[in-house]
Design a protein around this motif. Structure first.
Motif, PDB file in Angstrom:
ATOM      1  N   UNK A 152       0.828  -1.221   0.000  1.00 52.82           N
ATOM      2  CA  UNK A 152       0.000   0.000   0.000  1.00 52.82           C
ATOM      3  C   UNK A 152       0.855   1.261   0.000  1.00 52.82           C
ATOM      4  N   UNK A 153       1.963   1.241   0.739  1.00 54.36           N
ATOM      5  CA  UNK A 153       2.878   2.372   0.769  1.00 54.36           C
ATOM      6  C   UNK A 153       4.035   2.215  -0.210  1.00 54.36           C
ATOM      7  N   UNK A 154       4.497   0.996  -0.397  1.00 53.60           N
ATOM      8  CA  UNK A 154       5.674   0.769  -1.225  1.00 53.60           C
ATOM      9  C   UNK A 154       5.508   1.184  -2.671  1.00 53.60           C
ATOM     10  N   UNK A 155       4.354   0.828  -3.270  1.00 56.30           N
ATOM     11  CA  UNK A 155       4.157   1.141  -4.680  1.00 56.30           C
ATOM     12  C   UNK A 155       4.015   2.646  -4.928  1.00 56.30           C
ATOM     13  N   UNK A 156       3.171   3.368  -4.194  1.00 55.53           N
ATOM     14  CA  UNK A 156       3.100   4.821  -4.432  1.00 55.53           C
ATOM     15  C   UNK A 156       4.405   5.536  -4.120  1.00 55.53           C
ATOM     16  N   UNK A 157       5.205   5.002  -3.182  1.00 52.84           N
ATOM     17  CA  UNK A 157       6.499   5.634  -2.924  1.00 52.84           C
ATOM     18  C   UNK A 157       7.426   5.441  -4.119  1.00 52.84           C
ATOM     19  N   UNK A 158       7.382   4.266  -4.735  1.00 54.89           N
ATOM     20  CA  UNK A 158       8.188   4.031  -5.936  1.00 54.89           C
ATOM     21  C   UNK A 158       7.805   5.012  -7.040  1.00 54.89           C
ATOM     22  N   UNK A 159       6.501   5.233  -7.217  1.00 50.11           N
ATOM     23  CA  UNK A 159       6.044   6.168  -8.241  1.00 50.11           C
ATOM     24  C   UNK A 159       6.451   7.598  -7.888  1.00 50.11           C
ATOM     25  N   UNK A 160       6.319   7.951  -6.616  1.00 46.79           N
ATOM     26  CA  UNK A 160       6.674   9.300  -6.169  1.00 46.79           C
ATOM     27  C   UNK A 160       8.160   9.584  -6.408  1.00 46.79           C
ATOM     28  N   UNK A 161       9.000   8.682  -5.951  1.00 46.45           N
ATOM     29  CA  UNK A 161      10.435   8.929  -6.050  1.00 46.45           C
ATOM     30  C   UNK A 161      10.922   8.817  -7.496  1.00 46.45           C
ATOM     31  N   UNK A 162      10.342   7.896  -8.247  1.00 53.23           N
ATOM     32  CA  UNK A 162      10.706   7.792  -9.660  1.00 53.23           C
ATOM     33  C   UNK A 162      10.329   9.039 -10.432  1.00 53.23           C
ATOM     34  N   UNK A 163       9.173   9.616 -10.119  1.00 49.90           N
ATOM     35  CA  UNK A 163       8.724  10.824 -10.822  1.00 49.90           C
ATOM     36  C   UNK A 163       9.582  12.028 -10.477  1.00 49.90           C
ATOM     37  N   UNK A 164      10.315  11.942  -9.360  1.00 53.68           N
ATOM     38  CA  UNK A 164      11.213  13.025  -8.966  1.00 53.68           C
ATOM     39  C   UNK A 164      12.623  12.831  -9.520  1.00 53.68           C
TER      40      UNK A 164
END
Length: 385
Positions: A11-23
């Motif tokens: 639940x947290x791992x996937x959106x964090x991957x998207x967040x950090x990748x987008x940065x």
């Protein structure tokens, strides 16, 4: 930065991957997909259908232009963990690779044993792997505000407090009291990281996070990018569980008196807080304890917010208290300190009232799917048999 996320499928791992990748950061992830299996074990599933890991990676590339290395492996495998660290040379390792459910840990001996073996084993392996390969790697571990229990005193944002012992001042670890085997495993995590920080000089951020709610982040713009959303009695947090009950026309069911009070944070704000901590690491060799929440609510107040939001969308619901399956204080003092994230410039942008309406709107199209799993919502796991 290179960021290795243990538990990237969650639940947290996937959106964090998207967040950090987008940065613009390089993201690597490991996950054994255990939450998918455990959800099935208790007769439930994510509210939103989840793509396979390979399809998730493809969608992230197609929609957001993000490249993610996703290994379907177990972070509790010491040799694979060390191999991955050596290969990718991460600047920070985010540790989400733990069994995260209090009810799951309290089902019986086998579930309690698995929780302790998995959670403490993964943490200990990570500590030794980092120390062996590169002690300068920043370990960012997800803990929980639940480590503290509900003490009748203010909760400092520090692992230590001063105490008078035999008329002499000394420092002791702030008292903790776990509300489940899961919570005790997180307390032991903290103790291990404190201990090995002193022995090995590891760089650690230990996050005490409140329950997270929500379906979306800035990066989750299409169905193929959604993160999981749990709502059953074993895996679902209280906000998410109440929202599904409302969509299904079921009563909202606070446990016991409903005065249990915690610090909550939206999924979007959680991701921004984590990004802030990753991009602003502690000093080399420092152990940093951080409280991560945005709003403080009782369970009763959350039920009222969800009820009002549901009624504004034309859904009729009621609040019906049920027997509390847990052993916990149902009315208590609660005043945790929060200074570190604000000092780094973090300001929450979401609030429960607005986000609950978005959650309900996102869930309504999946009502027939939720109906299939409605028997998993009411509590069956009892702390005291």
């Amino acid at each position: 930065m290179k960021i290795l996320i243990l538990g990237i499928d969650g639940y947290l791992g996937w959106p964090l991957a998207l967040k950090m990748g987008s940065k613009g950061h390089e993201v690597i992830g490991i996950d054994n997909l255990s939450t998918r299996k455990f959800s099935e074990e208790v007769g439930s599933d994510s509210a939103f259908p989840l793509p396979s890991p390979s399809d998730r990676v493809k969608e992230a590339k197609k929609i957001l232009g993000i490249n993610i290395d996703f290994y379907v492996k177990d972070a509790n495998d010491m040799e694979f963990l060390k191999e991955t660290i050596r290969k990718h040379k991460p600047d920070v390792i985010v540790h989400f690779a733990e069994q995260r459910s209090a009810p799951y840990s309290m089902k019986d001996y086998n579930h309690a044993q698995y929780t302790l073996d998995n959670n403490l084993g993964t943490t200990l392996k990570l500590i030794y792997a980092v120390n062996e390969i590169d002690p300068s790697i920043h370990i960012l571990k997800m803990g929980t505000m639940g480590e503290y229990g509900t003490p009748s005193l203010d909760i400092p944002e520090s692992p230590f407090v001063e105490a008078n012992i035999n008329n002499k001042k000394d420092k002791i670890i702030f008292p903790r009291w776990g509300g489940s085997i899961y919570h005790w495993s997180k307390i032991f995590d903290t103790d291990l990281l404190l201990y090995f920080n002193q022995i090995f000089g590891l760089t650690v951020t230990d996050i005490m996070q409140g329950p997270v709610y929500g379906t979306r982040t800035t990066e989750i713009t299409e169905e193929g990018l959604r993160t999981r959303f749990d709502f059953d009695e074993t895996w679902g947090t209280v906000v998410n569980r109440f929202c599904v009950e409302a969509v299904l026309g079921l009563p909202l069911t606070p446990y016991g008196k409903g005065g249990q009070t915690r610090g909550f944070i939206s999924l979007e704000d959680s991701m921004e807080a984590l990004r802030t901590l990753i991009e602003n690491p502690p000093k080399t060799g420092e152990y940093r304890l951080v409280h991560q929440f945005a709003e403080i609510y009782s369970v009763n107040k959350i039920a009222e917010v969800v009820k009002n939001a549901a009624e504004s969308l034309g859904m009729s619901t009621e609040i019906k208290h049920v027997d509390n399956p847990r052993i916990e204080a149902e009315e208590h003092y609660y005043n945790p300190e929060i200074k570190i994230l604000p000092s780094l410039g973090f300001k929450p942008k979401k609030n429960l009232k607005d986000e609950v309406k978005i959650i309900l709107e996102d869930l309504i199209p999946y009502k027939s799917r939720l109906e299939r799993y409605k028997d998993s919502i009411m509590p069956k796991t009892k702390w005291k048999k």
